[in-house]
Scaffold this motif. Structure first.
Motif, mmCIF file in Angstrom:
data_model
loop_
_atom_site.group_PDB
_atom_site.id
_atom_site.type_symbol
_atom_site.label_atom_id
_atom_site.label_comp_id
_atom_site.label_asym_id
_atom_site.label_seq_id
_atom_site.Cartn_x
_atom_site.Cartn_y
_atom_site.Cartn_z
ATOM 1 N N LEU A 199 65.095 33.370 3.603
ATOM 2 C CA LEU A 199 64.180 33.012 4.692
ATOM 3 C C LEU A 199 63.457 31.687 4.468
ATOM 4 O O LEU A 199 62.541 31.335 5.205
ATOM 5 N N PHE A 247 69.442 40.010 11.055
ATOM 6 C CA PHE A 247 69.831 40.210 9.656
ATOM 7 C C PHE A 247 71.091 41.048 9.637
ATOM 8 O O PHE A 247 71.191 42.058 10.338
ATOM 9 N N PHE A 294 63.181 39.010 14.358
ATOM 10 C CA PHE A 294 64.526 39.346 13.879
ATOM 11 C C PHE A 294 64.857 40.790 14.229
ATOM 12 O O PHE A 294 63.991 41.657 14.206
ATOM 13 N N THR A 320 71.872 29.770 8.534
ATOM 14 C CA THR A 320 71.812 31.031 7.780
ATOM 15 C C THR A 320 70.971 30.851 6.519
ATOM 16 O O THR A 320 70.807 29.737 6.004
ATOM 17 N N VAL A 365 66.244 44.094 10.536
ATOM 18 C CA VAL A 365 65.679 43.793 9.210
ATOM 19 C C VAL A 365 65.398 45.104 8.484
ATOM 20 O O VAL A 365 64.831 46.026 9.062
ATOM 21 N N TYR A 412 70.350 36.330 6.753
ATOM 22 C CA TYR A 412 69.510 36.127 7.942
ATOM 23 C C TYR A 412 70.151 35.029 8.796
ATOM 24 O O TYR A 412 70.490 33.961 8.281
#
Ligand code: FRU
Length: 470
Positions: free
Chosen positions: A59, A28, A275, A55, A278, A33
């Protein structure tokens, strides 16, 4: 219509017209994201491995971007991770710039196909990537050394940590570095628990134990084959990490895979990683919704493979004082939610086969109860379905997709996969199921996400209803 006309999922990422496998470099940055992935930019089967790119800001809706790190004549670009180098430790950023740094496995295309760890960086928020001129940064002369996952450990005076597997040795090696370039081996973890295949795609992150202010670290290890449902699977270990060494709090000598901890009990959840960067301490993961047993032959065209939904991960303490992961999907706002009643012959149905359907259902766990749920297409051929069978006395529930493909595209696709019923459900007297259906991917979240199944299905018509068999 043939099954190759399989509709594309809506909320599960698919590439426009190419092949992919593992998620890579999940990150992120600046409100966006980033999902990179093992991609063949030139075909619909594995090959020419490069990092594809997509991207998203929510999400759920993903926009495919140009290939981020293409293979070259000399180098295939295998799996890895990406970080924001906030303190410019690697020195790639100029004044006022922030470098995103990808750490990936370089595979030499000639000779013994050595696997080494290399860097690429982006100074334009992930749009374009430059290989570091002094690659590789880590070379132990091995052809089975891959999938670096890097994160920052500690505060301002902390250091980078890299997890990377020695795949055939069933080892996760831990390296540390001040600058992403110079790496020192600090410790090894493994072999442990499932070792029926190569170890791949490690990850390690802290989670707060729900309802406490304690923290535990979770080590993720994919393995192929040897997964709990057959073929590719992902196990995890809960324990502690001191910046150099991971120590598991529960290791068993049992050789029964049911005694290990599995991220998912279905056939199609592999190479799952989290990820980085975040906000708000959320831990979000994506897995590849396929299995090396048949991934190259799934009946879709010209795209091949889907990612799982993004899952938010938590850690919960069981009555027996074990720590187990809880996973909850990030669902699209327009998902259609349906609740299946408790009557013996209840039906929940929605006729738009293009919507993401979320079915909630519950199975009693009184002595002797066996409940069968049937997911199928209201207008599809009779007998084509996916079944979930909850067996209270056996203490298990299963996903049976032996009748869920319109054509037999691979002998290993059909399967019946089984998970233990979580203790908390037994104590509560019922097993709660949330079943997410999105074209060819079905994800089952049981007991509030404490046990999950991810299963591909390739029916003649999209599944639109859930029934309870009388
Ligand atoms: C896992 C994996 C990784 C490797 C990549 C190659 O599915 O085998 O170990 O880096 O795929 O595409």
């Amino acid at each position: 219509r043939t099954a190759a006309g399989t509709p594309r999922p809506r909320a599960h990422f698919t590439a426009c017209d190419t092949w992919f496998n593992d998620p890579n470099g999940l990150l992120f940055h600046d409100g966006v994201y980033h999902l990179f992935f093992q991609n063949n930019p030139h075909g619909s089967t594995w090959g020419n491995m490069s990092w594809g790119h997509a991207t998203s800001t929510d999400l759920v809706e993903w926009a495919e971007q140009p290939v981020a790190i293409p293979c070259t004549e000399d180098e295939l670009v295998f799996s890895g991770s990406a970080v924001v180098d906030h303190h410019n430790t690697a020195g790639f950023a100029g004044d006022g710039e922030t470098a995103l740094v990808a750490i990936y496995t370089s595979v030499a295309t000639d000779g013994p196909a050595l696997q080494t760890q290399s860097l690429a960086y982006s100074l334009d928020a992930g749009a374009t990537w430059t290989r570091y001129a002094a690659n590789p940064v880590l070379d132990i002369g091995s052809a089975e050394f891959r999938d670096p996952k890097v994160f920052w450990h500690g505060g301002e005076d902390g250091h980078w940590v890299m997890l990377v597997v020695e795949a055939t040795e069933h080892l996760v090696a831990v390296y540390t570095s001040p600058d992403l370039k110079d790496w020192t081996r600090a410790s090894d973890f493994g072999p442990a628990h499932a070792v029926g295949g190569v170890w791949e795609c490690p990850d390690l992150f802290p989670l707060r134990v729900e309802g406490t202010d304690e923290t535990r670290w979770v080590l993720i290890v994919s393995l192929n084959p040897g997964g709990i449902a057959g073929g590719s699977g992902t196990q995890y270990f809960v324990g502690d990490f001191d910046g150099e060494r991971f120590t598991a709090e529960r290791l068993t000598d049992s050789t029964d895979p049911a005694d290990y901890d599995w991220l998912d009990f279905g056939r199609d959840y592999y190479a799952a990683v989290s990820f980085s960067n975040v906000p708000d301490g959320r831990r979000l993961m994506i897995g590849w919704a396929s299995n090396w047993d048949y991934a190259n032959e799934t009946p879709t065209a010209p795209w091949r493979s889907a990612m799982s939904l993004v899952r938010e991960i938590g850690l919960t303490r069981t009555r027996g004082d074990r720590h187990v992961l809880r996973q909850l999907p990030v669902l699209p706002d327009d998902a259609v939610r349906l609740t299946l009643g408790g009557a013996a012959d209840a039906v929940a149905q929605h006729d738009d086969g293009t919507a993401v359907l979320v079915f909630d259902a519950s199975a009693p766990l009184s002595a002797g109860s066996v409940t069968t749920f049937v997911l199928d297409a209201a207008d599809g051929p009779a007998g084509e379905d996916l079944r979930i069978v909850v067996d209270a006395d056996a203490g298990t529930f299963s996903c049976d997709r032996t009748r869920s493909a319109a054509e037999v595209f691979h002998a290993d696709f059909a399967s019946v996969d089984t998970a233990p019923i979580p203790d908390a459900s037994k104590a509560a007297g019922s097993l709660e199921l949330r079943i997410v259906v999105d074209a060819c991917v079905v994800e089952v979240y049981a007991a509030g996400g404490v046990a999950t199944f991810t299963e591909l299905v390739f029916p003649y018509a999209p599944y639109t209803r859930l029934r309870r068999l009388a």
